[in-house]
Design a protein around this motif. Structure first.
Motif, short mmCIF file in Angstrom:
data_model
loop_
_atom_site.label_atom_id
_atom_site.label_comp_id
_atom_site.label_asym_id
_atom_site.label_seq_id
_atom_site.Cartn_x
_atom_site.Cartn_y
_atom_site.Cartn_z
N ALA A 299 -7.44 5.99 -6.90
CA ALA A 299 -8.32 6.97 -6.25
C ALA A 299 -9.01 6.33 -5.04
CB ALA A 299 -9.36 7.46 -7.25
N ALA A 300 -9.38 5.06 -5.21
CA ALA A 300 -10.04 4.36 -4.10
C ALA A 300 -9.08 4.20 -2.93
CB ALA A 300 -10.53 2.99 -4.58
N ILE A 301 -7.84 3.85 -3.23
CA ILE A 301 -6.83 3.70 -2.16
C ILE A 301 -6.66 5.03 -1.44
CG2 ILE A 301 -4.33 3.44 -1.78
CD1 ILE A 301 -5.50 0.77 -2.22
N SER A 302 -6.51 6.07 -2.23
CA SER A 302 -6.27 7.39 -1.67
C SER A 302 -7.45 7.85 -0.82
CB SER A 302 -6.02 8.37 -2.81
OG SER A 302 -5.86 9.65 -2.31
N ALA A 303 -8.67 7.52 -1.25
CA ALA A 303 -9.87 8.02 -0.56
C ALA A 303 -10.13 7.30 0.74
CB ALA A 303 -11.07 7.89 -1.49
N LYS A 304 -9.86 6.01 0.79
CA LYS A 304 -10.36 5.26 1.95
C LYS A 304 -9.30 4.94 2.99
CE LYS A 304 -10.06 0.56 0.17
NZ LYS A 304 -10.78 -0.56 -0.36
N LEU B 98 0.82 -1.22 0.00
CA LEU B 98 0.00 0.00 0.00
C LEU B 98 0.85 1.26 0.00
CD1 LEU B 98 -2.93 -0.92 2.39
CD2 LEU B 98 -3.09 -0.25 0.01
N ILE B 99 2.09 1.14 0.48
CA ILE B 99 2.96 2.32 0.46
C ILE B 99 3.10 2.80 -0.98
CG2 ILE B 99 5.33 3.13 0.77
CD1 ILE B 99 5.59 1.30 3.13
N ASP B 100 3.43 1.86 -1.85
CA ASP B 100 3.62 2.22 -3.25
C ASP B 100 2.31 2.70 -3.88
OD1 ASP B 100 6.33 1.80 -3.32
OD2 ASP B 100 6.14 -0.31 -3.83
N ALA B 101 1.22 2.03 -3.52
CA ALA B 101 -0.08 2.42 -4.09
C ALA B 101 -0.43 3.85 -3.69
CB ALA B 101 -1.17 1.45 -3.63
N LEU B 102 -0.25 4.15 -2.42
CA LEU B 102 -0.61 5.49 -1.95
C LEU B 102 0.27 6.55 -2.60
CD1 LEU B 102 -2.57 6.78 0.24
CD2 LEU B 102 -0.48 7.14 1.53
N ARG B 103 1.56 6.24 -2.73
CA ARG B 103 2.46 7.22 -3.35
C ARG B 103 2.11 7.44 -4.81
NH1 ARG B 103 8.42 5.98 -1.93
NH2 ARG B 103 8.55 6.85 0.13
N LEU B 104 1.79 6.34 -5.49
CA LEU B 104 1.42 6.48 -6.90
C LEU B 104 0.13 7.28 -7.05
CD1 LEU B 104 2.31 2.89 -8.15
CD2 LEU B 104 3.45 5.02 -8.80
N LEU C 172 -12.76 5.26 9.59
CA LEU C 172 -13.05 5.84 8.28
C LEU C 172 -14.40 6.53 8.33
CD1 LEU C 172 -11.87 2.84 6.10
CD2 LEU C 172 -10.52 4.69 7.03
N ARG C 173 -14.39 7.79 8.71
CA ARG C 173 -15.68 8.48 8.88
C ARG C 173 -16.42 8.63 7.57
NH1 ARG C 173 -14.02 13.03 13.32
NH2 ARG C 173 -13.55 11.51 14.93
N LYS C 174 -15.62 8.78 6.48
CA LYS C 174 -16.27 9.00 5.19
C LYS C 174 -17.15 7.82 4.82
CE LYS C 174 -13.21 12.22 2.87
NZ LYS C 174 -12.20 12.38 1.84
N ARG C 175 -16.82 6.66 5.37
CA ARG C 175 -17.56 5.45 5.00
C ARG C 175 -19.05 5.60 5.30
NH1 ARG C 175 -15.31 -0.12 7.04
NH2 ARG C 175 -16.90 -1.25 5.93
#
Lengths: 148, 288
Positions: free
Chosen positions: A105-110, A82-88, A118-121
């Protein structure tokens, strides 16, 4: 402290040879290349667990991507792939295909690195429920209208 | 129905018998393998990747393992105990919180580094086998262990990269650190096999010289020889016959061990079950 400095310097040299195009003096070149490729494959495999489309998209250019965006030491972020996913997800320099962009975008959002709730949930759940309500209600309303 | 009940009883008896003898089998828990792991009665413990879980957002399947009384081992890959810097306290807190939340008896990490001061390596990299490295590693280990609620085991890694400044053999390096730290040893037989093949030393000789007095448990995994000529410990291929052979040698020396299979990709449930069965048979053959 001098031992730590000397070890740190040598480890930096190795990483620079692996990722930054450093000369990697004294290391066997064939082994360096194989290690670099193995690292790329393992990072891709870790990324694939969270973002399969991104991993497929990056397959041919992974080394270049890691060198450009993912080789600077991250702050505390405990999750392997996830480190790489979030950075990308935060870089605007790579033009991803639609499926990859949605995954990132999903990784970044949640995701929350600090593990906070996760309040946005809740918001998303409310929206989902509303959409479901409309989807189920509309045909019923339509039937009534036709009956009238 | 009666037949099924008898089968279940037989399984339970087998598990109890294995628990008495000390030989237990386990698996690296991955979401893709969850159903296969739950379906097997012989899985005594599971290991989770620390970096894939948050202590306050634990997945329900893991909590059910804990409720069933199965041991859950925490396996970290990002602590970088071999770095020049001291281990990060946030990462240590993360490991400690996970262990507390899941009632884990053990946390494990590697004889490796993953980052320098400014650069992130992305995966486990080997350490220079020098006296200075031993000293730094032991200091880092002690700092880490002081902040963890359970013992911290150390695992040998696979690598084709050799540091030019290496002063000692891999076995001597591991033994020295294990002795100075008193750490439990997580022996990865597949990693040992990979290093023997890639770096040209004898696996049986390594096993006989290795300090196996405090082995916490054992990893085995699949790998493949790629086009570059090196054996890659991929965790995605079937387990090589040589790795099974090496595991058997280890079990002949230490029959009452816990052994688990690691798999990261190509989650073929049939293959997973075949290899778990083989692991069971191997333990039975050595013990009887």
């Amino acid at each position: 402290m001098s031992e730590r400095n000397a070890i740190g310097k040598r480890q930096e040299e190795l990483l620079s040879a692996l990722y930054g195009g450093g000369s990697g003096a004294e290391f066997d070149k064939k082994r360096l290349v194989s290690t670099r490729n193995a690292l790329c494959r393992k990072r891709l495999a870790a990324l694939e667990r969270h973002c399969p489309c991104v991993a497929i998209f990056l397959r041919s250019s992974a080394l270049e991507i890691w060198e450009k965006f993912c080789s600077r030491n991250p702050p505390f972020e405990p999750h392997g792939g996830l480190i790489d996913a979030l950075r990308l997800s935060k870089t605007s320099d790579v033009l991803f295909d639609v499926a990859s962009a949605i995954e990132l975008a999903a990784i970044s959002a949640k995701w929350r690195w600090d593990g906070s709730k996760l309040r946005k949930r809740r918001f998303y759940l409310t929206i989902n429920r509303s959409v479901r309500l409309i989807v189920f209600t509309l045909p019923l309303l339509g039937t009534r209208v036709r009956l009238m | 129905m009666r037949g099924e009940a008898e089968v279940v009883v037989a399984d339970a008896e087998e598990v109890a018998e294995e628990a008495e003898t000390g030989y237990q089998i386990g698996a690296g828990w991955r979401p893709e393998l969850h159903n296969a792991i739950v379906a097997r009665k012989d899985v005594a413990f599971v290991e989770i990747l620390a970096e894939s879980h948050q202590p306050n957002q634990l997945l329900q399947p893991l909590l059910s393992f804990a409720k069933d009384g199965k041991d859950i081992y925490i396996h970290g890959t990002e602590l970088s105990l071999g770095s020049a810097a001291l281990p990060d306290s946030n990462r240590l807190s993360h490991l400690a919180d996970l262990a507390i939340a899941l009632h884990s008896p053990l946390i494990s990490e590697h004889f490796a580094f993953v980052r320098s001061d400014s650069t992130y390596g992305g995966h486990l990299l080997p350490l220079p086998r020098t006296k200075e490295m031993v000293k730094v590693f032991v200091e880092n280990y002690r700092v880490a262990q002081a902040q963890l609620p359970v013992p911290l085991a150390l695992e040998n890694v696979a690598s084709f990269l050799e540091w030019p400044e290496n002063e000692m053999s891999e076995v001597a390096f591991l033994n020295e650190i294990l002795e100075q730290t008193g750490a439990p040893f997580l022996l990865d037989v597949a990693n040992l096999y990979a290093n023997c093949l890639n770096n040209g030393f004898d696996a049986l000789d390594a096993i006989s010289n290795m300090d196996l007095n405090n082995v916490a448990y054992v990893h085995i995994a699949g790998g493949v020889i790629r086009n570059d000529g090196w054996y890659h410990d991929t965790h995605q291929h079937s387990i090589a016959n040589q790795v099974w052979g090496l595991l058997k040698e280890v079990l002949l020396l230490k029959p009452e061990l816990k052994v688990m299979i690691e798999r990261d990709g190509n989650y073929d449930v049939a293959l997973f079950n075949r290899e778990m069965d083989k692991l069971n048979e191997l333990g039975g053959a050595v013990l009887h």
